[in-house]
Design an enzyme around this catalytic site. Structure first.
Site, PDB file in Angstrom:
ATOM      1  N   GLU A  80      53.544 -20.066 -34.609  1.00  0.00           N
ATOM      2  CA  GLU A  80      53.494 -19.386 -33.355  1.00  0.00           C
ATOM      3  C   GLU A  80      55.293 -18.724 -33.137  1.00  0.00           C
ATOM      4  OE1 GLU A  80      52.164 -21.081 -29.447  1.00  0.00           O
ATOM      5  OE2 GLU A  80      51.093 -21.825 -30.991  1.00  0.00           O
ATOM      6  N   GLY A  81      56.043 -18.816 -34.221  1.00  0.00           N
ATOM      7  CA  GLY A  81      57.439 -17.604 -34.335  1.00  0.00           C
ATOM      8  C   GLY A  81      58.564 -18.859 -33.792  1.00  0.00           C
ATOM      9  N   THR A  82      58.023 -20.218 -33.944  1.00  0.00           N
ATOM     10  CA  THR A  82      59.537 -21.185 -34.323  1.00  0.00           C
ATOM     11  C   THR A  82      59.880 -21.249 -35.211  1.00  0.00           C
ATOM     12  OG1 THR A  82      57.868 -22.742 -35.090  1.00  0.00           O
ATOM     13  CG2 THR A  82      57.703 -21.863 -32.468  1.00  0.00           C
ATOM     14  N   GLY A 133      60.294 -19.178 -38.503  1.00  0.00           N
ATOM     15  CA  GLY A 133      60.197 -17.604 -38.830  1.00  0.00           C
ATOM     16  C   GLY A 133      59.373 -16.658 -38.481  1.00  0.00           C
ATOM     17  N   ILE A 164      57.066 -14.142 -39.245  1.00  0.00           N
ATOM     18  CA  ILE A 164      55.974 -12.934 -41.104  1.00  0.00           C
ATOM     19  C   ILE A 164      56.792 -11.695 -41.158  1.00  0.00           C
ATOM     20  CG2 ILE A 164      53.602 -12.962 -41.362  1.00  0.00           C
ATOM     21  CD1 ILE A 164      53.151 -16.037 -39.258  1.00  0.00           C
ATOM     22  N   ARG A 192      38.057  -9.799 -15.918  1.00  0.00           N
ATOM     23  CA  ARG A 192      39.075 -10.971 -15.354  1.00  0.00           C
ATOM     24  C   ARG A 192      40.282  -9.937 -14.718  1.00  0.00           C
ATOM     25  NH1 ARG A 192      42.999 -13.609 -18.373  1.00  0.00           N
ATOM     26  NH2 ARG A 192      43.489 -11.091 -19.384  1.00  0.00           N
ATOM     27  N   TYR A 247      33.309 -23.620 -25.753  1.00  0.00           N
ATOM     28  CA  TYR A 247      34.468 -22.162 -24.769  1.00  0.00           C
ATOM     29  C   TYR A 247      33.629 -22.581 -22.963  1.00  0.00           C
ATOM     30  CZ  TYR A 247      36.962 -18.016 -24.459  1.00  0.00           C
ATOM     31  OH  TYR A 247      37.984 -17.530 -24.196  1.00  0.00           O
TER      32      TYR A 247
END
Length: 521
Positions: free
Chosen positions: A255-257, A259, A261, A377, A439
């Site tokens: 989740e971008g913590t 590096g 991608i 929604r 779900y």
């Protein structure tokens, strides 16, 4: 088309006119309340704070301080994000939005952020529903959102191995357009497909539309290239390897913590030629669950095996049935699949299922509704209706107790915060031999000005029920900031220590998406 800054998708596709009237009419029957409509604010009226940082001259051409850019990158697309935008509640926005044109630009941006202590948030399509991309920090640090949308090309295709080297910023439709001339497909179609990117899928371990086999993007990765503040990591292209812990597994779901991608070699498939589908009606929900489990454990591997409970079937498929509807679909690029559908039908009949060949009504109606759900929604959020979803996965032996606990927790929380019963639904998005991915949907009348607080209370109650009944806090929506309290409990302590150490090694200054997965340093 014009992207909406405050809500889902394109402005031109907003729910309006007859569609809005019919939607509100259904809501009045299910969750009556004050349905007064509210318009989103204009961006100039938001009064965004001035940027606290200026980009160095060499990077200035990559960075934007435009209010529309900053507002559009401030939140994801969860219900609470949409409602905060509708109220003009943008307390924390990125100071700048940077758009690298090549990998070297990204390296330079991360060097600048690390040197000056600026938070760097990698941004794909912005479709996060868990607070994963907003600059929500405990301190007052500046933030730069790094939008990878310019890195959107298929760079290389290996038709022999059926794989492609793809830049991370490519959106789903553009990716498939580049693969189509070769007769190939990634075959990954999340609900957010039109508005999400390959890099986002990889960083969040996204789940696609298909119910079995390659359900997650993880299964399609051959190798990855990731830029970190400590250097660039690139794994070797291999069909499989037992050489120690997998480098790709470290960055998948990070989740971008750890590096950013930038590209990946992805496994492809030939585009399907044969398809067969049907829907199955059940008079008893427990029998429908048993039939679904039998199919999941049969080795038939349906492309679609989505079980809708009674409420979900009525609201989103237009079918009134006592025990629910199972939507089945098979496809192949190699051989006809009608015999697989026939065998699945036999398993359903064993549990009292009635086969509706061709899926003439339920499946088609539900698919159309599925694509419009995020827009609907948003329309309901503008009319003070609370619309939320909770997804998880559990083993088959725990499903009955988990289902009961979540349904009860959701209903009690809705009644507590709204004073009304609302509606709670359940469907399976994916099925595995050892368990389903349920779900849950919640529809309830809210109070304008209070719907975020009401959402938070319902979210907490349902998340507690999931965590205490053997489910995962997320099957395919990622952790972000909203799921952190329950992820911290689910994650083993030794792994937390190892992840913390990896974070310190790869991101010594602690600039990458602070607060996601781990406490900020």
């Amino acid at each position: 088309m014009t992207r909406s800054w405050w809500g889902w998708g394109n402005v031109e596709e907003t729910v309006a006119g007859a569609e809005l009237g019919a939607l509100l009419a259904r809501v009045r029957m299910l969750a009556p309340g004050d349905l007064t409509g509210h318009e989103p604010p204009d961006i100039p009226a938001l009064g965004l704070p001035a940027p606290r940082v200026s980009a160095p001259a060499a990077l200035a051409g990559l960075c934007s301080a435009d209010p529309a850019d900053r507002a559009g990158h401030a939140h994801g697309k969860a219900f609470r994000d949409v409602v905060r935008n509708l109220h003009g509640d943008l307390r924390q926005v990125p100071d700048l939005v940077a758009r690298p044109r090549r990998e070297r630009d990204l390296v330079d941006l991360l060097d600048w952020c690390a040197r000056d202590g600026i938070a760097a948030i990698a941004y794909g399509g912005g479709s996060s529903v868990v607070g994963g991309i907003e600059p929500r920090f405990d301190d007052d640090r500046a933030a730069v959102t790094i939008d990878l949308g310019r890195l959107d090309r298929v760079l290389e295709i290996d038709p022999v191995s059926r794989a492609a080297r793809i830049q991370a910023g490519v959106f789903g439709p553009h990716l498939e357009d580049q693969l189509r001339p070769y007769g190939l497909t990634l075959r990954h179609f999340p609900q957010s497909f039109e508005f999400s990117t390959l890099g986002g899928w990889l960083a969040t371990r996204a789940g696609g539309h298909y119910a079995t086999l390659r359900t997650h993007i993880d299964d399609m990765v051959e190798s990855m290239r990731v830029v970190t503040p400590s250097g660039t990591s690139e794994s070797r292209r291999l069909p499989g390897s037992g050489a120690g812990p997998s480098p790709d597994r470290l960055f998948l779901g990070s989740e971008g913590t750890l590096g950013v991608i930038t590209e990946a070699w992805m496994r492809l498939e030939e585009r399907p030629r044969w398809r067969a589908r049907a829907s199955v009606h059940f008079a008893d929900y427990a029998a429908a669950v048993r039939a679904t489990r039998a199919i999941a454990q049969s080795g038939l591997h349906p492309a679609n095996c989505r079980l809708l409970d009674t409420a979900e079937a009525l609201i989103n498929a237009g079918v009134a049935v006592e025990g629910g509807v199972l939507m089945l679909g098979f496809e192949s690029a190699d051989h006809p699949v009608s015999t697989s559908l026939d065998r699945a039908g036999e398993l359903c009949r064993d549990q009292g299922g009635e086969i509706i060949a061709g899926e003439e009504s339920a499946g088609d109606t539900w698919r159309s509704s599925f694509l419009r759900m995020p827009y609907q929604r948003d329309a309901l959020a503008r009319h003070s209706v609370i619309v939320e979803t909770f997804e998880t996965a559990c083993t088959w032996d725990r499903f009955e107790s988990l289902h009961h606990a979540v349904m009860q927790a959701a209903r009690e929380a809705v009644r507590k915060v709204t004073g009304a019963d609302g509606v709670v639904t359940c469907r399976f998005t994916h099925v595995y031999p050892d368990g389903p991915a349920p779900y849950f949907g919640v529809y309830a009348p809210g109070r304008w000005g209070s719907t975020v607080a009401q959402w938070d209370e319902i979210k907490a109650a349902v998340s507690e029920a999931i965590a205490h009944n053997g489910g995962t806090i997320t099957h395919h929506h990622a952790v972000g900031r909203d799921h952190r309290p329950w992820y911290d409990v689910q994650r083993p302590d030794p792994f937390a220590a190892a992840l913390t150490a990896a974070k310190a090694a790869l991101d010594p200054a602690g600039i990458l998406n602070p607060g996601v997965l781990l406490p900020p340093r």
